[in-house]
Each structure stands twice: as structure tokens, then as C-alpha cells.
Enzyme design. Structure first.
Site, PDB file in Angstrom:
ATOM      1  N   SER A 141      14.342  -2.412   3.781  1.00  0.00           N
ATOM      2  CA  SER A 141      14.480  -1.033   4.266  1.00  0.00           C
ATOM      3  C   SER A 141      13.235  -0.749   4.921  1.00  0.00           C
ATOM      4  O   SER A 141      12.936  -1.628   5.890  1.00  0.00           O
ATOM      5  CB  SER A 141      14.497  -0.251   2.965  1.00  0.00           C
ATOM      6  N   TYR A 155      16.747   6.288  12.135  1.00  0.00           N
ATOM      7  CA  TYR A 155      16.442   5.004  11.824  1.00  0.00           C
ATOM      8  C   TYR A 155      16.183   5.208  10.329  1.00  0.00           C
ATOM      9  O   TYR A 155      16.648   4.552   9.241  1.00  0.00           O
ATOM     10  CB  TYR A 155      15.158   4.485  12.262  1.00  0.00           C
ATOM     11  N   LYS A 159      18.167   3.891   6.925  1.00  0.00           N
ATOM     12  CA  LYS A 159      17.604   2.978   5.650  1.00  0.00           C
ATOM     13  C   LYS A 159      17.756   3.737   4.373  1.00  0.00           C
ATOM     14  O   LYS A 159      17.737   3.128   3.314  1.00  0.00           O
ATOM     15  CB  LYS A 159      16.158   2.714   5.897  1.00  0.00           C
TER      16      LYS A 159
END
Length: 291
Positions: A141, A155, A159
């Protein structure tokens, strides 16, 4: 408690083995005598490792956004080594830009790599791990899950989605002897910024005052990274060796500091608005709780 030794060489399946943390982990494992399935969109980029460690390394073509390649890669791994003991979902990318600037196409491509590709890989590997009643999954992650960082919204969201299924997965597969760890790295000295980050071509003038020149910021960040990928690899191996591995592993002092600050901020806001938050039940429920 950390186990002092491993009785036999394990089989590690690492997505995105050609560079960055994936490459560092693969090299470290092979040096230690483990067996590694090296996956990359271009397997020629990992052929040097396969040639250096014959019998222990297998180079396989894998683009995680292509389900048929995921299934074929897992099939090859099991046919060659007989099992998969550790799955490392490392492959991923990033798109940088404000929420207004990044196109829908770019967002969907990002989630295909960072979320749906992982999901496909998990579903391909889990039947084997359930059958053997053992295994460990490392989902890579980011510390940015704990930071509402401008221009990194998509982004971070990809994650966060990964972390959401990882927590549920850990509970679902625990009865089968399978462990799950979410790895949350900070900034490590890899080529992720130069090779895996796409900066949107659309730039809205109004945001320049607050976010500045994204490209220049990324170049500076690349030079200023303090994290050693080799030490990150050793830390991940230590987690897999452990009898009691963590659900979350922060990697890097920057990650630890950022997560510490985020947790303190969350707790402070929770306390500040506690009375408003809890005072939302029906009146009869509130009255009965007082009694």
C-alpha cells in the site's frame, strides 16, 4: 516473536519484480536461497536473475491488468514449484493531478493496476493457499493512505481500496492458516517516480498558487529519498518469518511519523466533536442510556 529459521525454501510470487521494492525483495530472497517467481510485463527485465539463480528463479510475463496473464502466471508458478507460499502484490502505478484535472480514463487505468489487478491475483492464488492450509500475502500500500495530500487523491484512493479488502481478507482466510499484511512504505530510493508516475497533461491555473509545479516537486522528492530498498526487503522477510506478523507494517521513518501524526489528528477531531457525534440517537434511546 520472530522465528529464527525457515525449515525449507519458500516459494514467493512477486508482481512487479523488474524494479523498485519488488526487485530488491527478489534479489534478497534469492541470495538467501528462497525460490521466487519473478513477474514483469517484460520478463526479459528479470531474465538476469533467472539465469543467475537457476532452479530457484522463474521469470514469467505478467501485466496485472490482464486477467488471462494473471491466471497463466499463477499456473506456471504452481506447475514449476508445486506451490506458492508468499504472494507479494507489489505492481502498481500512480497518476498525479488534482481531482478536477485527472481524466476518468486515467483514474480507471490506475485502479486497474492498483486494485483490480491485485484482486485478480488474489483470486488466482487463494485457492492454492487454501488447499495447502498456509500462506502469507503482502499487499503493498502506501503511507499516503494516511495523508490527504493534494494531487495524490486518486493514488491514495486506490490504495485505500486495497487496504479495505486486505482487512476483510485477513479475517476471511485466517481459519485456513493464511496471513495478510498491509505494507505501507514511505519514500524509498527507487525509480517509481520516474517510471511509474504519470503527471496529468491538464493544468488548471487556479491551482498553481496552492500546489505549485508538480513536476519539479517530484524531481526533488526523487533526489531526497532516504529509504533503502534492501532494508525494506529485509523488513518484509522478517514479517513473513514472524510467528505473529502485523496486519500493518509501516516502512521508513517518514511513514511512521506521518501515520503517528494522522492518528493524533484523527483522535483530536474525534474528541472535539464527540458530543455532537454520539448525540444522534432517538430520544428514547438516549433516555434509557441515562437510566
Amino acid at each position: 516473536m520472530v522465528a529464527s529459521s525457515v525449515s525449507q525454501a519458500r516459494v514467493w510470487f512477486i508482481t512487479g519484480s523488474s524494479r523498485g521494492l519488488g526487485r530488491a525483495l527478489a534479489e534478497t530472497l534469492l541470495d538467501q536461497g528462497e525460490r521466487v517467481v519473478l513477474t514483469a510485463r517484460n520478463p526479459q527485465q528479470v531474465e538476469d536473475l533467472a539465469a543467475k539463480y537457476p532452479g530457484c528463479a522463474l521469470a514469467v510475463r505478467l501485466d496485472v491488468t490482464k486477467p488471462e496473464q494473471v491466471r497463466e502466471a499463477v499456473t506456471q508458478a504452481i506447475a514449476n514449484f508445486g506451490r506458492i507460499d508468499v504472494l507479494v502484490n507489489n505492481a502498481g502505478s500512480s497518476t498525479v493531478g488534482t481531482i478536477e484535472e485527472v481524466s476518468d480514463e486515467a483514474v480507471r487505468h490506475l485502479f486497474e493496476a492498483n486494485f483490480f489487478g491485485v484482486l485478480e491475483t488474489l483470486r488466482a492464488v487463494l485457492p492454492q493457499m487454501r488447499q495447502q492450509r498456509s500462506g502469507h500475502i503482502l499487499n503493498i500500500s502506501s503511507m499516503l493512505c494516511f495523508a490527504a495530500s493534494a494531487t495524490n487523491g486518486f493514488y491514495s484512493s486506490s490504495k485505500l481500496a486495497l487496504e479495505g479488502i486486505s482487512g476483510a481478507l485477513a479475517n476471511e482466510v485466517a481459519p485456513f492458516g493464511i496471513k495478510v499484511t498491509i505494507v505501507e512504505p514511505g519514500a524509498f530510493r527507487t525509480d517509481f517516480i520516474t517510471r511509474s508516475i504519470v503527471v496529468t497533461d491538464t493544468h488548471i491555473e487556479d491551482y498553481k498558487a496552492s500546489i505549485g509545479d508538480i513536476r519539479q516537486q517530484l524531481q526533488n522528492a526523487d533526489r531526497d529519498k532516504l529509504g533503502d530498498p534492501k532494508k525494506a526487503a529485509l523488513a518484509m522477510i522478517q514479517v513473513v518469518d514472524s510467528d505473529n506478523p502485523p496486519i500493518r507494517l509501516a516502512l521508513g521513518a517518514d511513514a511512521v511519523d506521518l501515520i503517528d501524526g494522522a492518528l493524533e489528528f484523527i483522535k483530536a477531531e474525534l474528541d472535539a466533536w464527540r458530543e455532537v457525534a454520539v448525540n444522534t440517537a432517538f430520544e428514547e434511546a438516549l433516555t434509557s442510556s441515562v437510566k
